[in-house]
Write an enzyme that holds these catalytic residues in place. Structure first.
Site, short mmCIF file in Angstrom:
data_model
loop_
_atom_site.label_atom_id
_atom_site.label_comp_id
_atom_site.label_asym_id
_atom_site.label_seq_id
_atom_site.Cartn_x
_atom_site.Cartn_y
_atom_site.Cartn_z
N LEU A 21 29.37 -30.22 -1.31
CA LEU A 21 29.87 -30.97 -0.43
C LEU A 21 28.81 -31.76 0.33
O LEU A 21 28.70 -33.10 0.62
CB LEU A 21 31.15 -30.70 0.01
CG LEU A 21 31.91 -31.76 0.91
CD1 LEU A 21 32.11 -33.02 0.11
CD2 LEU A 21 33.09 -31.26 1.36
N LYS A 22 28.20 -30.87 1.11
CA LYS A 22 27.08 -31.34 2.06
C LYS A 22 26.26 -32.33 1.49
O LYS A 22 25.89 -33.52 1.91
CB LYS A 22 26.48 -30.06 2.58
CG LYS A 22 25.34 -30.40 3.64
CD LYS A 22 24.40 -29.41 3.91
CE LYS A 22 23.22 -29.49 4.72
NZ LYS A 22 23.45 -30.06 6.15
N GLY A 393 13.87 -26.23 27.18
CA GLY A 393 13.14 -25.25 26.30
C GLY A 393 12.45 -25.76 25.08
O GLY A 393 11.15 -25.79 24.74
N CYS A 477 26.53 -27.09 8.50
CA CYS A 477 26.89 -25.66 8.29
C CYS A 477 25.97 -24.93 9.14
O CYS A 477 24.70 -25.18 9.23
CB CYS A 477 26.79 -25.29 6.84
SG CYS A 477 27.92 -26.36 5.99
N TRP A 522 27.35 -16.39 18.41
CA TRP A 522 27.15 -17.19 17.02
C TRP A 522 26.85 -16.14 15.98
O TRP A 522 26.03 -16.61 15.25
CB TRP A 522 25.85 -18.47 17.44
CG TRP A 522 26.61 -19.17 18.46
CD1 TRP A 522 27.75 -19.63 18.77
CD2 TRP A 522 25.78 -20.29 19.25
NE1 TRP A 522 27.88 -20.68 19.56
CE2 TRP A 522 26.75 -21.11 19.99
CE3 TRP A 522 24.40 -20.67 19.56
CZ2 TRP A 522 26.34 -22.22 20.81
CZ3 TRP A 522 24.07 -21.34 20.40
CH2 TRP A 522 24.92 -22.23 21.06
N GLU A 566 32.61 -20.67 25.12
CA GLU A 566 33.06 -20.55 24.01
C GLU A 566 33.86 -19.15 23.55
O GLU A 566 34.97 -19.32 22.80
CB GLU A 566 31.95 -20.57 22.87
CG GLU A 566 32.34 -20.90 21.66
CD GLU A 566 31.06 -20.99 20.67
OE1 GLU A 566 30.21 -21.96 21.21
OE2 GLU A 566 30.82 -20.42 19.85
N HIS A 653 21.42 -36.27 23.54
CA HIS A 653 22.04 -36.52 22.07
C HIS A 653 21.73 -37.91 21.54
O HIS A 653 22.01 -38.10 20.33
CB HIS A 653 23.49 -36.27 22.41
CG HIS A 653 23.73 -34.92 22.59
ND1 HIS A 653 24.01 -34.59 24.08
CD2 HIS A 653 24.25 -33.49 21.98
CE1 HIS A 653 24.42 -33.35 24.28
NE2 HIS A 653 24.25 -32.68 23.00
N CYS A 685 19.71 -31.13 27.82
CA CYS A 685 19.55 -30.02 27.07
C CYS A 685 18.21 -30.00 26.22
O CYS A 685 17.43 -30.84 26.80
CB CYS A 685 20.91 -30.05 26.05
SG CYS A 685 20.97 -28.50 24.92
#
Ligand code: GLN
Ligand code: ZN
Length: 713
Positions: A21-22, A393, A477, A522, A566, A653, A685
């Site tokens: 699907l990706k 970073g 993903c 994660w 999270e 972003h 970020c």
């Protein structure tokens, strides 16, 4: 009412076993695939899923668990909640998901405490709800054509509205759900699953009253399928008696995260989630059977604790994993087989042996002096200008670098040649930072594919998979590493890259590490030890790396914890304890450093205000944090923050280069709430997803703005 099938799953992965699907989605977005090709690929995935589930012996097959992007967005479409501005777009669905040339996408955020991201419904006072049941009905028919009767899965009204902060629209939305139930009944559907994960969080009395009202009303629909309300990700708590008091026929309970309810649920079917949908471990049959036996209900159905969306497809696709580890693993396919086996009588397989249990040692005593003492020692040692400028970073990851990494894995590039290329990238990043005039430099992280996977590959106790993809959002993903045994750090991981970078410049270079909470958050983590103990094991490994970096002369070490929030438990009662040990683990990782070594941390979310006290508790000398992206909202909450702070001065972003006036304005606002000695200047970020061209232009403006302010001091 038809009896509920004996075994089921709440949902299944939908990206395709080889991420089919990706691929087709991305081709469609690029104009390389047609809509018909996209739809065909979707149909193939659904077809394969139903056949496979039936082959494995599962009785209750779900449908409408497929999505081209996100099930919450699908629900918004189902209910007609498409904001006006997207309606004219060529493809309103993907316009809402991804934006278009002229339209920003809808907001996206994390799905409860998972790493899956959903599209936040935008519901205003004039949103007109109107049912469009094409998708669920289409899937029911499609499955029927293949010979399968299915149970459509739809997000429930209460959770949908809570996610859209619009519970006041319950009455309107229920009209659509009533209509949907009628349409499903007319189609001959026996059961419908309404997902209500929001019910496992703290709910106010008004919200619980809304739950009661919603399911009283839906229960009163005359011609309707059986109502199965599924909860997951925790304990239903006070919501259980409320639901049980309504006419819903079946209630889904997560028995992995929550306990067996004490309540007597006679009269109801309980869909008992005993096979975890959140980890990759085989289920202990003894424990599952004991839990199943303890449920008091008219009928008990064996199920997964939540949708299997959050685990990879198949352990069989991992021939390279160590056989001993493989025998302990269960991905989606294996979990379905477990559900089936548990539902069949006479399942008495032995529990797989767990790894030897090593309890973590005592928490190391605080090695560092108080902040003020350290700040003085560091000022003396580092001699930085006022308003020091640094970055988070990573520097841009070029296509050549990713290709080189693939080539070295495939054996077509020698490790020596690969290292040379990494060094060349480091040199490039250092030269750019020097030329622009930054104060604390970074090596740019070119050796890392991912900030967690890289450490997992270099620590004992972790395995990485080849095909273990889990959907993060849309076509994206990740392949979470599997933390399966005791964690150890056989040798230094980052020291050589950081010292190489330092050898190229007289400016201080900061070492870059991922923190213990983020590494664990994660990854898929062993379940035979409390999470806290596992995090402390990782903290010890990070601590050793901190020690080696310091011994190699690295003056500043950053330990990132972007996932600190999270893992925050969904219920307030559990949050305090979590924050306590999470903060303690961070301090364990960093407190071995001497006072004059400056410890930085980085976090990246806009709603940090609520855990600011915990961030202060990390006791890092400097915290850099996302801010510009959310309009510097965090500045309203930082006045009491007692250490160095770098609220980001531009959003990384977007490819947009911020003007120097814009940066200057943000810095002025920061200086109004924080003393100048504690303010750092940095982007929101890491710069990994940007190009060098964008980064150089943006950082040049950051430097210009900072110099202007310095001159005024
Ligand atoms: N050091 C990491 C980077 O710059 C931090 C990434 C993150 O915050 N998620 O890429
Ligand atoms: Zn970040």
């Amino acid at each position: 009412m038809f009896p509920f099938p004996k075994s089921t799953v709440l949902g299944y992965p939908r990206i395709g076993p080889r991420r089919e699907l990706k691929r087709v989605l991305e081709s469609y977005w690029d104009g390389r695939a047609t809509r018909a090709e996209l739809d065909r690929a979707g149909a193939e995935i659904r077809d394969r899923t139903w056949r496979r589930l039936a082959e494995l012996g599962l009785e209750g097959l779900p449908s409408n668990t497929f999505s081209l992007y996100d099930q919450v967005l699908d629900t918004a479409v189902l209910l007609g909640a498409i904001p006006e501005r997207y309606r004219a777009a060529e493809d309103p669905y993907f316009a809402m998901a991804r934006g278009t040339e002229g339209l920003a996408p809808l907001r996206m955020t994390k799905w409860f405490d998972t790493n899956y991201h959903y599209i936040v419904p935008e519901i205003g006072p004039d949103t007109v709800f109107k049912l469009d049941a094409g998708k669920p009905l289409g899937e029911v028919r499609e499955a029927r054509a293949l010979g399968f009767e299915t149970r459509p899965v739809v997000l429930g009204p209460v959770t949908f509205l809570l996610l859209g902060s619009a519970l006041d629209r319950l009455d309107d939305v229920l009209g659509c759900y009533e209509e949907l139930l009628g349409a499903l009944a007319a189609e001959g559907v026996e059961w419908v699953q309404l997902d209500e994960p929001a019910l496992v969080g703290d709910r106010t009395p008004e919200e619980l009253a809304a739950v009661r009202a919603a399911y009283e009303r839906l229960g009163a629909v005359r011609a309707r399928p059986g109502l199965f309300v599924a909860s997951y990700f925790g304990d239903l708590g006070e919501a259980l008696p409320v639901l049980a008091g309504t006419p819903v026929e079946a209630i889904g309970i997560d028995l992995v995260r929550g306990g067996v309810p004490a309540a007597d649920l006679t009269g109801k079917t309980v869909v008992a989630g005993v096979v975890s949908g959140r980890d990759v471990w085989r289920t202990s049959p003894e424990r599952a059977l004991a839990a199943l036996a303890a449920v008091r209900a008219s009928r008990v159905v064996v199920s997964t604790s939540c949708s299997l969306l959050h685990v990879p497809y198949d352990v069989e696709a991992e021939p390279e994993l160590d056989p001993a580890l493989r025998s302990r693993l269960a991905f989606a396919e294996q979990k379905v087989a477990e559900v089936v086996a548990l539902a069949a009588a006479g399942f008495h397989g032995p529990a797989p042996a767990g790894p030897s249990v090593a309890l973590s040692g005592p928490v190391v005593a605080e090695g560092r002096g108080p902040y003020e003492v350290r700040a003085a020692a560091q000022a003396e040692h580092l001699r930085l200008p006022a308003l020091p400028i640094t970055t988070i970073g990573s520097f841009p990851q070029t296509g050549e670098l990713r290709a080189a990494r693939a080539a070295v894995a495939a054996g077509t590039l020698t490790p020596e040649e690969y290292e040379r290329r990494v060094e060349a990238e480091i040199e490039r990043a250092i030269r750019v930072q020097e030329r622009l005039g930054l104060d604390v430099l970074v090596h740019g992280e070119p050796e890392r594919n991912d900030m967690v996977q890289y450490f997992a590959e270099h620590l004992d106790g972790f395995a990485v998979t080849r095909n273990g993809w889990v959907q993060s959002y849309g076509s994206r993903c990740t392949r979470p590493p599997i933390l399966h045994g005791d964690v150890g750090r056989p040798s230094p991981i980052t020291v050589r890259w950081t010292t190489y970078a330092q050898s190229l410049t007289d400016k201080p270079v900061k070492g870059m590490l991922t923190g213990p909470v983020t590494i664990v958050a994660w990854s898929f983590v062993r379940d035979d030890l409390p999470l806290r103990d596992v995090v402390f094991q990782v903290a010890d490994a990070v601590r050793e790396e901190v020690r080696d970096l310091e011994a190699a002369g690295v003056p500043i070490i950053q330990v990132d914890e972007p996932a600190l929030r999270e893992l925050l438990p969904l219920r307030r009662a559990a949050q305090v304890e979590y924050l306590e040990w999470a903060v303690a683990a961070y301090r364990r990782a960093t407190s071995g450093a001497s006072d004059r070594t400056q410890i930085h941390t980085h976090l990246c979310y806009s709603d940090a205000d609520e855990i600011l006290a915990a961030i202060d508790g990390l006791d890092a000398d400097v915290t850099t944090i996302e801010s510009a992206r959310s309009g510097a909202r965090i500045l309203g909450a930082v006045e009491t923050f007692g250490r160095g702070l770098g609220p980001g001065v531009y959003d990384i972003h977007s490819p947009r280069v911020p003007g120097s006036e814009e940066v200057e304005e943000l810095l002025r606002r920061t200086l109004r709430v924080l003393p100048v000695e504690r303010v750092w200047v940095n982007p929101d970020c890491g710069l990994k997803t940007r190009t060098y061209e964008q980064v150089e232009a943006a950082l040049a403006n950051v430097v210009a703005a900072t110099r202007k302010l310095r001159a005024e001091l």
